[in-house]
Design a protein around this motif. Structure first.
Motif: not given
Length: 574
Positions: A418-420, A465, A467, A477, A483-484
């Motif tokens: 995931r991006y996070s 994912h 933002p 979304k 948020r993602t």
């Protein structure tokens, strides 16, 4: 002969043939004077501009000529002797070259007298391509067994001359063939003056190469006749292709001469792999029951942001070159099911990175009634299947391994990140953002950081994912984290991003809110928003850059070498 006096002024003298060495036209160096006039003479020297003035004397004392020192004279004599040896050697070499040239001219004049003719009593030749190994058409000769007499056409890729024989390697875009020329064939004027890339027609018998020898397809053509037709001879001398393009030529020059660079082994192999990969995408999509469509290149709407649109006049209104065919593909889902296209896309980015082009081949697909995990599974499946199909062709497989000897099939499943999680990974590994600060949620991960992360992990990554703020307005979304977005970039070691995709918004109200957020007028997109008005569905898709895919597969440093004639910021030629 009486000794003469020669003058050397280290400041204003000149070491040229025009100087006589008199006091009004002095030499500049003692070594040149001795070499030119001999050591038996008298030599006087001075520094007329920079020499020290003896204490108590005026400026005129600087102009006095003085005998040279013994040490300086000894050094000058040694220099003169070395120059004499050098001159003698050059004369000897010149004489040798003149003799060689005279002998070669004599040989060439004799070669012009040799006339070769086809022996009409021999079996009729079968026309084949250089890679043709069909046993129904060609049989190799060995010992007392006669091989098939063939007629081939190709260009000279390499040549090697022996005392009595000449070996050629021909190429025709399909393969290579070794050719042996013997007797008068090897003594003709055309062969003695042969240049690389010359086109030839050659007839002869196909034979196995001797044991221990190597040649393409383990065979060689024993020529009995050849012809170089009018206009088929390639340029020689300074214009020879080997002088114009080589491994040491600057990359910009190679692109200026792309029409010649394409004849090289590396460039031609990349183009051959490209053809096979594009064919494999068509086959793989057909296997998965996706239908091919051809969306327009001239558009009046944007997909990836207005800053990268190429604008042009279209009759009495404005139009743009398409950035992506995605929106048009979505309109095909209700009537055709899953669809794809292989078309050109255009991005007016003023970018000079090694992975950006202004015009590139975009492989795009849209899938109906799917979930985000379905999209990831499909991406993994299509890319791996394309490689499998490509590698089934032994010629293409060998080209890939020649270009990328360490290539291995990507390990499945691809890593999901995931991006996070990527932000945390970049912070943990002290890889800063573009401002030199630690990455934070919301950053658009820069190309360099993304590529460094991919190279360290060293396996394909589905980065997911992202933002909402840094992705396109139409992306769905994530319901668990609004948020993602349900978005994905596929990252490959050595290249970085080669695929970008997402689930698409299928709710009309959400889509209209996204238009408002991006300050886009939805009116020109009526044909797109109607998709949500007349029977919407959960769907998603992606775009894959063919040149980036090839850069990864063929281990090329830049995508510019993965297309026929690259177009990027500052280049729209040849």
């Amino acid at each position: 002969m009486a000794d003469k006096t020669f003058y050397i002024d280290e400041d204003v003298g000149q070491d040229t043939a025009e100087q006589t060495g008199a006091d009004d036209v002095p030499y500049k160096s003692l070594g040149f004077a001795v070499f030119t006039q001999g050591e038996e003479h008298k030599f006087l020297t001075r520094k007329s501009l920079t020499g020290d003035i003896p204490e108590g004397l005026d400026e005129s004392s600087r102009m006095e000529w003085k005998p040279v020192a013994k040490a300086a004279m000894k050094k000058a004599v040694n220099y003169a002797k070395a120059q004499q040896k050098k001159a003698a050697k050059e004369q000897e070499l010149l004489a040798h070259r003149s003799k060689q040239e005279a002998e070669r001219n004599k040989v060439l004049e004799e070669a012009k007298k040799i006339v070769i003719e086809e022996d009409k009593t021999l079996p009729e030749a079968v026309k084949i391509k250089l890679d043709d190994t069909d046993p129904k058409k060609v049989k190799l000769g060995k010992d007392d067994v006669k091989g098939t007499r063939v007629r081939v056409f190709g260009r000279v890729h390499r040549e090697r001359k022996q005392k009595m024989n000449t070996f050629l390697t021909l190429k025709d875009g399909y393969g290579y063939m070794q050719v042996l020329l013997q007797g008068d064939l090897a003594k003709t004027y055309d062969i003695l003056t042969l240049t690389r890339e010359t086109s030839m027609e050659i007839l002869g018998e196909l034979k196995e190469v001797p044991e221990g020898a190597k040649a393409p397809n383990d065979r060689e053509l024993h020529a009995d006749y050849f012809k170089i037709h009018d206009g088929w001879k390639a340029a020689g001398g300074d214009d020879a292709i080997t002088n114009r393009v080589s491994k040491d030529t600057e990359h910009a020059t190679l692109l200026d001469l792309r029409h010649l660079t394409l004849r090289g082994e590396t460039a031609s192999k990349v183009m051959i792999v490209r053809d096979a990969v594009e064919y494999a995408f068509n086959q793989a999509y057909r296997e998965l029951r996706l239908r091919k469509v051809s969306p327009p290149a001239l558009v009046q709407t944007q997909v990836e942001g207005g800053a990268t649109l190429f604008k042009l006049p279209y009759y009495n209104e404005d139009a743009y070159l398409t950035q992506s065919s995605q929106l048009y593909l979505e309109t095909c889902l209700p009537s055709m099911g899953d669809v794809y296209c292989i078309e050109k896309s255009f991005r007016a980015e003023k970018s000079l990175t090694r992975r950006h082009l202004a015009e590139y081949t975009h492989i795009e697909a849209e899938l109906d009634f799917i979930t985000f995990p379905d999209l990831l599974d499909h991406l993994e499946q299509i890319m791996c299947r394309v490689i499998e199909i490509t590698m089934e062709d032994p010629v293409v497989k060998q080209s890939i391994l020649d270009l990328n000897p360490e290539f291995q099939m990507p390990e499945r499943p691809f890593k999901r990140m995931r991006y996070s999680e990527a932000i945390d990974w970049l912070i943990e590994h002290n890889i800063p953002n573009e401002d030199g600060e630690p990455h934070k949620f919301g950053d658009d991960i820069a190309e360099a950081a993304e590529r460094r992360m991919t190279d360290i992990i060293n396996r394909p990554i589905f980065l997911t994912h992202f933002p909402v703020e840094i992705k396109a307005f139409y992306m769905q979304k994530d319901k668990e984290d609004p948020r993602t977005t349900e978005s994905v970039d596929c990252l490959m070691p050595g290249v970085g991003e080669i695929v970008g995709g997402s689930m698409r918004m299928d709710n009309l109200e959400e889509l209209m809110a996204a238009f408002a957020r991006e300050k886009l007028d939805p009116a020109p997109y009526f044909w797109y928003t109607d998709q949500r008005k007349y029977g919407s569905s959960p769907h998603g898709g992606y775009g894959l850059g063919l040149e980036r895919f090839l850069a990864w597969l063929c281990k090329q440093h830049t995508v510019r070498d993965c297309c026929l004639y690259p177009r990027y910021f500052g280049r729209c030629k040849p």
